[in-house]
Design an enzyme around this catalytic site. Structure first.
Site, PDB file in Angstrom:
ATOM      1  CG  ASP A 171      -0.101   0.263   2.551  1.00 48.32           C
ATOM      2  OD1 ASP A 171       0.127   1.404   2.958  1.00 48.32           O
ATOM      3  OD2 ASP A 171       0.390  -0.977   3.065  1.00 48.32           O
ATOM      4  N   GLY A 313       4.408  -0.255   5.660  1.00 48.48           N
ATOM      5  CA  GLY A 313       3.604  -0.655   4.587  1.00 48.48           C
ATOM      6  C   GLY A 313       4.394  -0.711   3.627  1.00 48.48           C
ATOM      7  CD  GLU A 314       7.275   1.893   0.925  1.00 49.22           C
ATOM      8  OE1 GLU A 314       8.120   1.134   0.479  1.00 49.22           O
ATOM      9  OE2 GLU A 314       7.692   3.167   1.296  1.00 49.22           O
ATOM     10  N   GLY A 315       4.265  -3.303   1.551  1.00 52.07           N
ATOM     11  CA  GLY A 315       4.905  -4.638   1.361  1.00 52.07           C
ATOM     12  C   GLY A 315       5.991  -5.020   2.154  1.00 52.07           C
TER      13      GLY A 315
END
Length: 357
Positions: A171, A313-315
């Protein structure tokens, strides 16, 4: 509005049983590798084969979208950062890019609701510019939530059809922890003051504004709390809805997923409601510092692989856990059995000694 969603068949029970049997024959005491054994068995079940194959095309898709609530003091960063980070992802300069290189994965970013124009290569599935400010307006229209769910499903199809054998949703969106927290708090019944964390690092006044925004969003969402799609429309966002479609379709396509943090797990709660059984195709990569994340994992009955106080986040959390999952596959696929190695087992009869000699 549940068209396109249906209960999901579980991973292959026969392959899981074969993996459990193989674990018992490997040159180690039973259970001595702890959760690595459980994770290896899960991969075998997802792939429908034992021993399992090492992942060849692990793929991260970062879903980017802005949220109107970010304009009301719930984040330490301005909304403009979302578009700037999309460019950073494309240039390979973000944490997700660095971690993907170590973990053996590749990264794609998609603009679902960034509040500015982005490169056409990432905006094919764009639904709108920024979702609504959920503390005072609906996040989406009915058509937009349908479009976002469909976009996520289509993106999953694109990646799986291109050969992805493990998926990660990431995200990017300033303010996205606010709708994610509102969704989780609504679905788990916890109070805003217990659910709200510090997100991007807000101070006490920012935290109080965020609690108030989550409280107001939950109040607005109360009439639709039992309808997951309506809940996404009122109190979610286009990016979270797209992740929901992505996770549900991945499970329907029998493709394993490593869940990242708070935002993705909020989408997972909705996806499991829309596509019952999808949760069996997911592993929780980590537990973030956001209080609502632990509540969501508990409701999904998922135990995280890592707990490293991460909240980016971001993975990023999923990519940090991916080498652990690869290790689980390697152990199950590459270790020798007792029979292969000529190593005695605990069941072997002890040698006898003739005391008369």
């Amino acid at each position: 509005m549940t068209e396109g969603f249906a209960p999901v068949a579980p991973p292959d029970a026969g392959a899981r049983a074969a993996a459990e049997q193989r674990q018992a024959s490997l040159t180690k005491p039973p259970g001595s590798l702890g959760r690595l054994e459980e994770l290896g068995n899960w991969v075998a079940a997802c792939q429908g084969v034992c021993p399992p194959k090492q992942f060849e095309q692990a793929r991260v898709v970062v879903f980017a979208g802005d949220h109107g609530v970010a304009r009301h003091g719930v984040s330490a960063f301005p909304s403009e950062v979302t578009a700037q980070m999309v460019a950073n992802f494309r240039a390979g300069g973000a944490a997700v890019n660095a971690l993907a290189g170590i973990a053996g994965a590749t990264v794609r970013v998609v603009d679902i609701a960034v509040d500015s124009d982005t490169d056409p290569t990432v905006s094919t599935h764009k639904v709108r510019r920024s979702s609504g400010a959920i503390d005072r307006a609906d996040a989406l229209t009915a058509d937009e939530v349908a479009a976002a769910l469909a976009a996520g499903a289509t993106i999953a199809d694109e990646e799986i059809d291109a050969g992805a054998d493990l998926l990660i949703a990431g995200d990017m969106g300033i303010g996205n922890t606010t709708p994610a927290t509102a969704l989780i708090a609504t679905l788990t019944g916890i109070e805003p003051v217990r659910a709200v964390g510090r997100g991007t690092g807000i101070d006490d006044h920012g935290w109080m504004r965020k609690v108030a925004a989550v409280r107001d969003a939950m109040w607005r969402a109360r009439p639709v709390a039992r309808d997951s799609v309506e809940l996404l429309r009122v109190a979610g966002g286009a990016d979270i809805a797209a992740m929901t479609g992505f996770l549900a379709r991945a499970a329907a396509r029998r493709t394993p997923v490593l869940l990242d943090g708070l935002i993705v797990t909020a989408a997972a709660l909705i996806a499991e409601d829309l596509a019952a059984g999808a949760v069996h195709w997911w592993v929780a990569a980590h537990r973030s510092t956001e209080p609502a994340h632990a509540e969501a994992l508990s409701k999904l009955k998922l135990t995280p692989v890592l707990d490293l106080d991460m909240r980016l986040g971001e993975g990023s959390g999923a990519l940090t856990a991916l080498p652990v999952l690869r290790a689980a596959v390697a152990v199950l696929a590459e270790m020798a059995t007792f029979a292969d190695a000529g190593v005695s087992t605990a069941d072997a009869e002890p040698a006898t000694v003739d005391l008369q000699k």
